[in-house]
Structure formats: C-alpha cells, structure tokens
Design an enzyme around this catalytic site. Structure first.
Site, PDB file in Angstrom:
ATOM      1  N   ASP A  21       0.859  -1.171   0.000  1.00 20.96           N
ATOM      2  CA  ASP A  21       0.000   0.000   0.000  1.00 20.96           C
ATOM      3  C   ASP A  21       0.903   1.231   0.000  1.00 20.96           C
ATOM      4  O   ASP A  21       2.120   1.133   0.202  1.00 20.96           O
ATOM      5  CB  ASP A  21      -0.940  -0.020   1.209  1.00 20.96           C
ATOM      6  CG  ASP A  21      -2.244   0.718   0.927  1.00 20.96           C
ATOM      7  OD1 ASP A  21      -2.261   1.588   0.028  1.00 20.96           O
ATOM      8  OD2 ASP A  21      -3.246   0.439   1.593  1.00 20.96           O
ATOM      9  N   TRP A  22       0.310   2.385  -0.210  1.00 21.41           N
ATOM     10  CA  TRP A  22       1.084   3.622  -0.404  1.00 21.41           C
ATOM     11  C   TRP A  22       2.075   3.834   0.749  1.00 21.41           C
ATOM     12  O   TRP A  22       1.687   4.095   1.878  1.00 21.41           O
ATOM     13  CB  TRP A  22       0.134   4.807  -0.493  1.00 21.41           C
ATOM     14  CG  TRP A  22       0.792   6.121  -0.792  1.00 21.41           C
ATOM     15  CD1 TRP A  22       1.587   6.841   0.039  1.00 21.41           C
ATOM     16  CD2 TRP A  22       0.704   6.872  -2.000  1.00 21.41           C
ATOM     17  NE1 TRP A  22       2.007   7.993  -0.565  1.00 21.41           N
ATOM     18  CE2 TRP A  22       1.477   8.040  -1.824  1.00 21.41           C
ATOM     19  CE3 TRP A  22       0.049   6.678  -3.212  1.00 21.41           C
ATOM     20  CZ2 TRP A  22       1.594   9.008  -2.816  1.00 21.41           C
ATOM     21  CZ3 TRP A  22       0.177   7.654  -4.208  1.00 21.41           C
ATOM     22  CH2 TRP A  22       0.938   8.801  -4.009  1.00 21.41           C
TER      23      TRP A  22
END
Length: 762
Positions: free
Chosen positions: A296-297
C-alpha cells in the site's frame, strides 16, 4: 529515433518472435505456458537495475500531456521512466496522458518494457455506483459483478489497466471509515462478493480492451484494527485470521485475481508488509497465487515508523524477503535493492521471482502485444457516462436501499400526500451521493434526493418543496477533504419548521457528508453530527409524518431517533443516480429489497458488534454475573441481514432431505416463502448454521447461503439450499481446514435473528 529506442524495438521484436514460437509449441503441448516462456526470455535479457525498476511504482509528478516542469522530482522521474527504472505508475488518467507516459518507457528504455497504470477505481470510474458496503446491501453479487465490469470498461477506456480493488476486508467496527469500501461484517457474504467483483473487473480475458487487473486488498486483517482507528495495529488469533479474515482473499485467488495489496497494519507487532507467513507461506505457497503483491502507499518505508526497520534499506530487505513484490511510493526498492543484492544481503532469486510476477501480469494484460491498448481517446469519450451505464447505476442503487422502519405503512408515499416537504442540506446535495473514493466522477454530478422526487412527482399533482434547515457542513477543504461541521449557526431552522407544519409529509435527509467516511476518516462517535438532531426534533414536533432518509458510508447510532419517526430508509451513498433511486423507493415505483451487511449498534459502546460472535461461558440472563451490559441490551438496534419490504413474507414448511449429512452427499434444505401482502416483492432468504460443539468455540450462527427471490402478491415459492460437508469445514484446533463430526442447528429466515429451525448431524 535514438539509438536506445532502436535497440529497444529490436530486442522487443526478437523476444516477441521467440514468444510466438513458444505459443506454437504450447498448442502442441498443453503443459507449456507461452506467457511463462516470454517472461523467462525477457528476464534473461534484463540487468539488475532494470529488474529492480519493474518493482518500483511511482505517482505522477506532472501533467503528462504538458511540458515537464523543472522541479527536481519531476525531472528525476522522467529520467527513471526513460531508463526503464519505473515498472508502474498510479494516478495517471486519461487515454492521452497514459499514452504519453507509456511512450516515455517503451520508446526510450533499452528493452521497451511497458508500464502498468493503476488507479483507485473502487465503485465506478466516471459513472458512480453505490459504495461497496451499500452495494452489498443488495445481496445480489451479480450486480456487484456488473458494476465492476462497467467501472473496468470506463477506466480501461481512459488508459487504466489496473484497479486497486476490490477491498475484501471483513469489518465489524463502524468507527472504521473504510467500512464503506468493503462488504461488511460477514465472511461468507464477503467471500461471495469478493469473487463477483474480481470477475467483474477482469472478465473472461484480462487482455480485453474493456477489462482491468483487479487487486485484492488489504492483506490482511486491516478491518480488525484496534479501536477502529485507521493504520492502527491488530491483535487476533490464528483461528480468527483463518476462519474470518482470510476466506474472502482465498475467493479472490480462486477467481483468478491478478494482484494483491498488503495492509498498513501490523499483526502482533509485525507489519503485514514484512509478514512472510501471509505473503509467501499462505498466499504464494498454500494458495498458489502467481500474480504479484504491491505494497500500500508507502507501507514499506512506514516500517521505520512502526519500529521494525531503521533505514529505507532495512525496510526494503524486510519487504522483499517477506514477499512484497512492488513498492508503491515508498522509495525503498529503487534506492536500496541493487546495493543489497550486490552486497550479498538479498538473494537475487527473490528479485527474479518478484519481477517474473510483475511481467507475468503485464503479459496477461496484453501490454507487450500493444503497449497502447488502453490509450484510445475516442473510445474514452464513447464509453464513459453512457445512458446504459447510468441506467445500471440507478438499478443497482435502488436495489441497495434498506427499509429499516415503516410504522403504519407511511411508505410508499405514492400520491396520498399532496404536499411533500424535502428538508436537509443533504437532500439537495449533488456531491455527497457520489461517495468517497469516487475516482474521476464529476463534482456535483449526482442526482439529488430533491431532484429525484421532483422528477418522480412531475405532473402527478404532488407539490414538492424544499428547505435546507441549518447548514450541516459549512465547508469542505477540496485538497484534504476535511469536513467542518456547523454546530452553532441555526439559520434556516425556522424556515424548515414552518415548511414541515404546512406540508402533508416530510422527507428529512440526514447522515454523513461523503468525506466523513473513507480512508483516514475513523470516528469515535457515529451518530448524527452537528445540528442534525436539533433539526430532527424540531421537524418531528412540527409534523408526525416524517420519513427519515439516511445518507451515510457506515452503520450509524440511531438510538436518538429510531423511536420518534415512523419510517427510516437507509440510502448509503448511492452514486450518480442516487436521487432517482431513492425516489423510486419512496414513491413506490420500486419495493425495497435490501438487507443490512453490517449490524447497526444501539450505542458506539457496543462496537465492534456482529451477529456471528462466540457464545461465552455465561450467555444466559440471570443475576448480575452473566455476559451483558447493565445499561443496554446486548443486541444491535438493527441486526445483520435485516431489511423490510412494502409487503409481508411468511416462512413455513422447513424440511431437510435427511437428518444426517454424509461426506459424499449434500443435505438439501427447503422452505416455503409466501407473500402475504398486496404488493409484489423480493425477499432475501437467508440460511444460518451453528456447529454446537467444536475443537474450538464456534460462532452462535454463521451465514451459509442466501437467495434473493421475487414473489408476487399472494404467491408462495419453495426455496432450496444445499449444504455439503465442505461448507461446514473450518480452521480447527489441529490448525488445518477440516469438517468435524457433531450436531448442528440451522435457521432459515429473513435476517440473522429470525427464522425457522432444524437440526442435523454429520
């Protein structure tokens, strides 16, 4: 054409020819995979730097259809793309922009490897559908598949080849803002919708011009974060992980999902990004997943903040060893992996495995055969926001609405009330219905409740008038999406009360602005905020015929209002056609059929609350020493699976094909459902089972099947289910999936708290 570009095209032509030969060989021998041959051929040509580049994902740093700005970060990204050091980009949208970005990679890098372009296409691209939690309230997975297919078609036409969806986290805590993005509290329901959404996004052919690669997220247990607070840690047992959390992810693998995304949270102190058991042992090992895992980011570099890595290099080593294949905006792989390999700290075989997985998906997407497959600006205009897409949005939206209360059959309004007041800022809101995570939806493009009712009542002799009441949200920061709620300015309240007094009925729209739910929007209170309760009390006092329409992205605490109003309609954030869909239900053009995918609590103090809890050792009422609250019932205000209709359904004649289930023959359960009312309707018939004694404590009920059945007024239909021994399997004390012998109780009914019962053994 420059020298690098010439070399790139020559190499590309060479291994495409090789792949063509491999394809012919595969026609002779089914054991050969042409994609694998192409992957291996390309991998053999790549330098370590080029390999690592495939594992790097970067967001756009400039408007790709315009000049590159002089800023250092933009210039650096430009050079990285040209050198083949960026394998994927996100937040590049539009056919022309994607084409320009793809050109930089394909026509400048040595090998001309195309990039894959990802975007958060969660519940629509331009045409917005209900938020996933709301759509799940339809209990119709085929609708979820249809909406995902439209979202994929629109996104693909705009250059996108990869969506970061579906989110398949089981969520039992309404405080968590991302509840809106999933399928709710139940593992079985979530599993069915997970598979449907993957099939919708990916279709039957991932290389089709109208499909995109799906991404199962967040792996794993993100919905179990402590206190419902985003990015928080998780504590749960192996049994809960395997029995509750993982099945929807396994369903995604079974559906052929192309990619996975790991979760921000830690489990027992270990961030999911560094969890080798989840990513390598279970996902890539036991389940045989051959796609790739994206972080994820920034979740790789965030392991420094977690306290398990000291430097970006440490974080990169932990992540690649654990099985995280692509680094989304973490800036760890690109800066550290080459050195880690050269220093002998990371085995190059781990890099090769990750690169193979990324290339495999790109080949399956058809990007090597045509890097510009998704870059047709004419098609982009033709495929988005079409009348057909909007019609489907309206269809799904109305089928996702849940009727929570309807005393004295005040609904449907039809034309029995000649003066209908519509009150509340949200009633005229054309933006909040689009929901959070609205991709490229046009701001203020949704049909409002006010517009929907005025259209529905046009030329029917019903006057629809509007009063805003006190402003609910006085502003929304367009960059941070911060919602500032009005708590002091009561301007508009007298006008709303006066309108209510002079009307036959009131449609009062309250709930949440769309930016009160979603990522980073956890809340400690989940009731009606601001001056909404004050407006509610004043309107109800002025007119007893009030229909409360809720617009929200999570279950709400409705304890302050439920006993004071005759009708409550749960309308979520329904997307582009929201107002028309709500009007369809309120006026009786459509008989509501939705059921809750999450329990609605009596108080936030009950949260997390869910129907399939374990029994505890003291479940039964007695003196003070039993499992209960002293100030509230244990039960939710509205249970999982609950939803009313404008007609009445009656269940009878429950029967089983046998009183004992065997491993070689399923058990058939049949029940008769009769429509006792005067309207045609649809009922979601639900099957629940309890394993009475297990090697570990088993839930008091578990959903094992459901059918949505259309039944005409006065008609009776027989509904059948089948249960096999496999349906009763769970992750046992022996730490394996198996079906244990014993006695079982089953229920068939209209929600998780009601139903006819029977018993059987296995």
């Amino acid at each position: 054409m420059n020298f690098n570009k010439q070399i790139g095209f020559l190499v590309l032509a060479a291994w495409l020819a090789l792949a063509s030969c491999a394809k012919k060989d595969a026609e002779i021998s089914k054991t050969n995979d042409p994609v694998e041959a192409r992957v291996d051929s390309l991998l053999a040509l790549m330098t370590l730097e080029e390999k690592v580049g495939q594992l790097v994902q970067s967001t756009s740093r400039w408007e790709l259809t315009g000049p590159v700005p002089a800023q250092e970060n933009a210039q650096l990204l430009l050079e990285q793309i040209k050198k083949g050091e960026i394998g994927s980009m996100l937040n590049v949208t539009g056919a022309n922009a994607v084409r320009e970005a793809q050109k930089l990679a394909v026509e400048n890098s040595r090998l001309g490897i195309p990039m894959v372009f990802g975007y958060d296409v969660i519940h629509g691209y331009k045409t917005m559908f209900p938020i996933p939690l709301g759509e799940t309230a339809s209990w119709e997975p085929e609708l979820a598949r249809a909406s995902a297919a439209v979202a994929a078609d629109e996104a693909a036409a705009a250059g996108i080849s990869w969506t970061f969806a579906p989110m398949v986290d089981v969520s039992r805590d309404a405080r968590w803002g991302r509840s809106m993005e999933g399928a709710g509290e139940d593992t079985y329901l979530g599993t069915v919708f997970a598979g449907a959404r993957v099939h919708g996004f990916q279709g039957d052919n991932l290389a089709s011009i109208s499909t995109v690669a799906a991404c199962a997220k967040h792996f794993a247990a993100y919905g179990f974060i402590g206190s419902g607070r985003d990015y928080n840690g998780v504590e749960l047992s192996d049994y809960t992980l395997h029995n509750v959390v993982l099945p929807p992810f396994k369903a995604c693998v079974d559906a052929g999902v192309a990619t996975f995304m790991n979760s921000f949270n830690e489990i027992g102190g270990l961030p999911s990004t560094a969890n080798e058991n989840l990513q390598r042992t279970i996902l890539k090992g036991e389940w045989g997943f051959d796609g790739f895992m994206v972080s994820d980011w920034g979740s790789i570099v965030e392991m420094i903040a977690h306290g398990v890595a000291a430097t970006p290099s440490d974080a990169a080593k932990l992540a690649i060893e654990a099985g995280s294949d692509m680094d989304m905006e973490g800036n760890c792989y690109g800066t550290s992996l080459v050195k880690l390999v050269n220093d002998g700290k990371v085995d190059v075989k781990l890099i090769d495995d990750a690169v193979r997985r990324v290339l495999r998906v790109k080949f399956r997407l058809g990007l090597f055969d045509n890097p510009y497959l998704y870059c047709d600006s004419v098609r982009e205009k033709e495929r988005t926001l079409t009348p057909t897409n909007l019609a489907l949005s309206r269809q799904i939206a109305k089928r996702s609405i849940v009727l929570l209360k309807n005393d004295k059959q005040i609904l449907p309004l039809e034309t029995k009330f000649k003066r209908v007041a519509v009150i509340g800022q949200l009633a005229a809101d054309k933006d909040s219905p689009l929901g959070s995570w609205r991709a490229k939806a046009e701001t203020l493009s949704a049909v409002s409740v006010l517009e929907g009712l005025r259209t529905a009542y046009a030329e029917k002799g019903v006057a629809v008038t509007y009063a805003r009441g006190p402003e609910y949200t006085d502003s929304v920061n367009v960059f941070s999406k911060e919602v500032r709620i009005n708590t002091t300015d009561r301007a508009g309240l007298p006008e709303a009360v006066a309108l209510a007094k002079n009307s036959d009925a009131v449609v009062l729209v309250l709930g949440e602005n769309c930016y009160q739910s979603g990522e980073g929007r956890s809340q400690v209170e989940i009731g009606l905020k601001g001056l909404q309760l004050e407006l509610f009390e004043a309107v109800v006092k002025a007119n007893p015929n009030v229909v409360l329409v809720l617009m929200n992205g999570r279950p709400l605490d409705l304890s302050a209002v439920v006993g004071k109003v005759p009708a409550i309609v749960e309308a979520w954030h329904l997307g582009s056609e929201s107002g028309n869909a709500i009007a369809d239900v309120l006026t009786g053009a459509y008989n509501p059929s939705g059921k809750l995918p999450m329990s609605f609590p009596r108080s936030v103090g009950q949260v997390p609350i869910y129907y399939n809890a374990n029994n505890t050792g003291r479940p039964n009422p007695g003196d003070v020493f039993w499992s209960h609250y002293t100030d509230s019932p244990n039960t939710p205000l509205f249970p999982f699976g609950f939803g009313l209709s404008y007609t009445t359904f009656e269940y009878s004649d429950l029967s089983l094909s046998a009183n004992k289930l065997t491993s070689d023959k399923p058990l058939t359960i049949s029940v008769k459902v009769s429509n006792k009312g005067a309207r045609d309707g649809e009922e979601v018939v639900q099957l629940y089972v309890r394993d009475l004694v297990g090697s570990i404590a088993r839930p008091v009920k578990e959903l094992k099947g459901f059918r949505k059945v259309a039944i005409k007024a006065g008609e009776t239909k027989e509904v059948k289910f089948e249960i096999s021994a496999k349906d009763l399997a769970f992750y046992t004390r022996a730490k394996k999936w198996e079906t244990e012998a014993g006695d079982f109780t089953l229920w068939v009914g209209t929600n998780s708290t009601e139903g006819l019962t029977a018993n059987f053994a296995y």
